[in-house]
Enzyme design. Sequence first.
Site, mmCIF file in Angstrom:
data_model
loop_
_atom_site.group_PDB
_atom_site.id
_atom_site.type_symbol
_atom_site.label_atom_id
_atom_site.label_comp_id
_atom_site.label_asym_id
_atom_site.label_seq_id
_atom_site.Cartn_x
_atom_site.Cartn_y
_atom_site.Cartn_z
ATOM 1 N N ASP A 19 0.699 -8.004 -0.566
ATOM 2 C CA ASP A 19 0.975 -7.154 0.509
ATOM 3 C C ASP A 19 0.872 -7.760 1.904
ATOM 4 O OD1 ASP A 19 0.691 -5.012 2.380
ATOM 5 O OD2 ASP A 19 -1.207 -3.920 1.338
ATOM 6 N N ASN A 21 1.863 -5.988 4.749
ATOM 7 C CA ASN A 21 1.764 -4.825 5.437
ATOM 8 C C ASN A 21 2.577 -5.089 6.767
ATOM 9 O OD1 ASN A 21 -0.199 -3.085 4.555
ATOM 10 N ND2 ASN A 21 -1.774 -4.104 5.547
ATOM 11 N N HIS A 117 0.533 1.949 -3.380
ATOM 12 C CA HIS A 117 1.452 0.770 -3.810
ATOM 13 C C HIS A 117 2.089 0.879 -5.239
ATOM 14 C CE1 HIS A 117 0.439 -1.831 -0.266
ATOM 15 N NE2 HIS A 117 -0.628 -1.266 -0.183
#
Length: 128
Positions: A19, A21, A117
Amino acid sequence: MPMLRKLRASGREFVLCGDWNIAHREIDLENWRGNRKNSGFLPEERAWLTKTFDEVGWVDVFRRVDPRPRQYTWWSNRGQAWAKNVGWRIDYQIATPGIAASAKRAKIFKARRFSDHAPLTIDYDATL
């Protein structure tokens, strides 16, 4: 960035997953116009990813295999984002060019919801 450069220059093949971001391009989030000043889609964050791919030579493997829009890996828990597919693609597999070229299929697993997610899987045809 120094570590990404060092890994890339090592001559070995790598796949880095996680991840990050950051939604790299407009195609990577549903409401990109309204998020231009929000963390995760700031110009400097996006420029950092562009530098990682274009200058340092890493490959966004998912986008290499699947250029379709509306392919997201994260959805807010508010406003029925999951049900409406109003999401962001912020989970990545980035790889060195050699192994990236062996990627054959990519999938975002949405059949079951585990968290905000969804798992991003990529099939590589590579010998280890």
